[in-house]
Design a protein around this motif. Sequence first.
Motif, PDB file in Angstrom:
ATOM      1  N   VAL A   1     -11.007 -51.224   6.144  1.00  0.00           N
ATOM      2  CA  VAL A   1     -10.106 -51.824   6.807  1.00  0.00           C
ATOM      3  C   VAL A   1      -8.831 -50.869   6.674  1.00  0.00           C
ATOM      4  O   VAL A   1      -8.590 -50.728   5.801  1.00  0.00           O
ATOM      5  N   VAL A   2      -8.196 -50.409   7.754  1.00  0.00           N
ATOM      6  CA  VAL A   2      -7.275 -49.422   7.644  1.00  0.00           C
ATOM      7  C   VAL A   2      -6.006 -49.807   8.319  1.00  0.00           C
ATOM      8  O   VAL A   2      -5.943 -50.362   9.628  1.00  0.00           O
ATOM      9  N   PRO A   3      -4.994 -49.664   7.624  1.00  0.00           N
ATOM     10  CA  PRO A   3      -3.722 -50.169   8.095  1.00  0.00           C
ATOM     11  C   PRO A   3      -3.084 -48.782   9.335  1.00  0.00           C
ATOM     12  O   PRO A   3      -3.096 -47.632   8.859  1.00  0.00           O
ATOM     13  N   SER A   4      -2.583 -49.309  10.517  1.00  0.00           N
ATOM     14  CA  SER A   4      -1.901 -48.237  11.405  1.00  0.00           C
ATOM     15  C   SER A   4      -0.795 -47.629  10.837  1.00  0.00           C
ATOM     16  O   SER A   4      -0.174 -48.269   9.819  1.00  0.00           O
ATOM     17  N   TRP A   5      -0.468 -46.601  11.501  1.00  0.00           N
ATOM     18  CA  TRP A   5       0.720 -45.874  11.165  1.00  0.00           C
ATOM     19  C   TRP A   5       1.841 -46.679  10.912  1.00  0.00           C
ATOM     20  O   TRP A   5       2.645 -46.470  10.055  1.00  0.00           O
TER      21      TRP A   5
ATOM     22  N   ASN B   1     -14.471 -43.767   9.409  1.00  0.00           N
ATOM     23  CA  ASN B   1     -13.077 -43.876   8.979  1.00  0.00           C
ATOM     24  C   ASN B   1     -11.956 -43.535   9.622  1.00  0.00           C
ATOM     25  O   ASN B   1     -12.234 -42.856  10.966  1.00  0.00           O
ATOM     26  N   LEU B   2     -10.865 -43.780   9.654  1.00  0.00           N
ATOM     27  CA  LEU B   2      -9.588 -43.634  10.400  1.00  0.00           C
ATOM     28  C   LEU B   2      -8.583 -43.499   9.653  1.00  0.00           C
ATOM     29  O   LEU B   2      -8.096 -43.725   8.703  1.00  0.00           O
ATOM     30  N   TYR B   3      -7.768 -42.175  10.062  1.00  0.00           N
ATOM     31  CA  TYR B   3      -6.469 -41.825   9.348  1.00  0.00           C
ATOM     32  C   TYR B   3      -5.522 -41.513  10.672  1.00  0.00           C
ATOM     33  O   TYR B   3      -5.986 -41.375  11.870  1.00  0.00           O
ATOM     34  N   PHE B   4      -4.150 -41.336  10.269  1.00  0.00           N
ATOM     35  CA  PHE B   4      -2.943 -41.114  11.238  1.00  0.00           C
ATOM     36  C   PHE B   4      -2.431 -39.974  10.542  1.00  0.00           C
ATOM     37  O   PHE B   4      -2.027 -39.715   9.682  1.00  0.00           O
ATOM     38  N   THR B   5      -1.968 -38.925  11.836  1.00  0.00           N
ATOM     39  CA  THR B   5      -1.149 -37.929  11.506  1.00  0.00           C
ATOM     40  C   THR B   5       0.227 -38.457  10.873  1.00  0.00           C
ATOM     41  O   THR B   5       0.582 -39.398  11.058  1.00  0.00           O
TER      42      THR B   5
ATOM     43  N   GLY C   1      -3.625 -44.126   6.684  1.00  0.00           N
ATOM     44  CA  GLY C   1      -4.994 -44.646   7.241  1.00  0.00           C
ATOM     45  C   GLY C   1      -5.784 -44.852   5.846  1.00  0.00           C
ATOM     46  O   GLY C   1      -5.189 -45.191   4.571  1.00  0.00           O
ATOM     47  N   HIS C   2      -7.080 -44.788   6.044  1.00  0.00           N
ATOM     48  CA  HIS C   2      -8.001 -45.054   4.863  1.00  0.00           C
ATOM     49  C   HIS C   2      -7.751 -46.738   4.732  1.00  0.00           C
ATOM     50  O   HIS C   2      -7.253 -47.476   5.543  1.00  0.00           O
ATOM     51  N   THR C   3      -7.830 -47.117   3.166  1.00  0.00           N
ATOM     52  CA  THR C   3      -7.765 -48.404   2.994  1.00  0.00           C
ATOM     53  C   THR C   3      -6.052 -48.536   2.456  1.00  0.00           C
ATOM     54  O   THR C   3      -5.707 -49.605   2.093  1.00  0.00           O
ATOM     55  N   GLY C   4      -5.259 -47.208   2.866  1.00  0.00           N
ATOM     56  CA  GLY C   4      -3.969 -47.454   2.520  1.00  0.00           C
ATOM     57  C   GLY C   4      -3.550 -46.568   1.852  1.00  0.00           C
ATOM     58  O   GLY C   4      -3.316 -46.432   0.674  1.00  0.00           O
ATOM     59  N   ILE C   5      -3.061 -45.360   2.614  1.00  0.00           N
ATOM     60  CA  ILE C   5      -2.292 -44.243   1.890  1.00  0.00           C
ATOM     61  C   ILE C   5      -0.880 -44.195   2.453  1.00  0.00           C
ATOM     62  O   ILE C   5      -0.817 -44.144   3.699  1.00  0.00           O
TER      63      ILE C   5
END
Length: 399
Positions: free
Chosen positions: A124-128, A164-168, A393-397
């Motif tokens: 579960v990934v928070p958006s940017w 998995n999902l990340y954001f720049t 992204g990820h579970t909250g970075i």
Amino acid sequence: MLTPPSFPCRVLIAGAALTALVSLTGCSGPSRSHADEALGTKAAAVQPAQPKQRTVQGLPGMPPLLDPADVYAADRPNRLSPVVKDFPSRVYVPNTNSNTVSVIDPKTYKVIETIPVGVQPQHVVPSWDMKTLWVNNDRGNTLTPIDPKTGEAGKPVDVHDPYNLYFTPNGKYAIVMASLDRELVFRDAHTMKTVRTEPVSCYGVNHADFSPDGRYFIVSCEFSGEILKVDTERMKVIGQEKLPFHGAMPQDVKISPDGKKFYIADMMADGVWVLDGDKFTRPTLLHTGKGAHGLYVSRDSREMYISNRGEGTISIFDFTQNKLTKKWRLPGGGSPDMGGVSADGKVLWLSGRYNSEVYAIDTRTGVQLARIHVGSGPHGLAVYPQPGRYSLGHTGIFR
């Protein structure tokens, strides 16, 4: 851990539900004014807190670090952005085998809702912009948006192989870790339309973290025991190396507060690799425990919690002392995997991957506060909301 490549391949799902995404993502482009709006603050609020320190020249459009000496300076206890300060505090748990998300009230330690999602939700990934939680339905080839203000799930968006999902760091692109496709897929963060696909020669891309300036990120490749260095702006792999351990299976990736080292958990090497990201030279191994898996930094940036899934323990690494200082054992054992730290920093939440449960652990004492039954195969749970100005992204970075 990913589903091994020998498992049945996914069914291709074509197209993208762009209308749903546009209404729910809200991720900002590189515009400074737009970024300030998404952060819920004015430009002056994101200037370096200590101007006498070195200035980090970041990725174009990336909000400056609050403190160039500490990438986690925005993550202090209860320092919630105006964007998320009114969101109810919840723990969202993706159950990979049950195809659901369990929602836990952290005050009562009770599951208050179970949300049906797509096939094999991994994280579960928070958006940017922190307005949306994306459930990564890996084998379902979709992302399910959840509104963290209401807890309601929206219409799934077609995205292939979203392990998995990340954001720049500038909020411009979403980066899909397409593990079985062996690709890093850069998508427009507004529409999720593919902008660039970067094929990789390693197997099992899964976790990542960014340099302080956001200009590159380090990626772990689980199935081939390799790591990648990727140029963020060029969207291109610029470095690759094999970890010096036979059978290595790298997992979570986190950068040190001072931005000088990357830590990469390895569930087969039973420890954490320590890497100089700038030089990208041979890393060294710090032994922590069997099945080292998840990495989480404390709210004061002093410690890092390392979940050792194979032995039911959490190791504590002190950044200042540069050594392991403690080890907490879950009573009766368990399989601590991925998770996050509560907004006040007092509780570490981890999924119990093979035990259909979630653990709440007191970060001051290491005492288990609760063990909560959830669905089958709980994995990348997100504690939300959390402090910070934007999500990588990820579970909250958060930065």
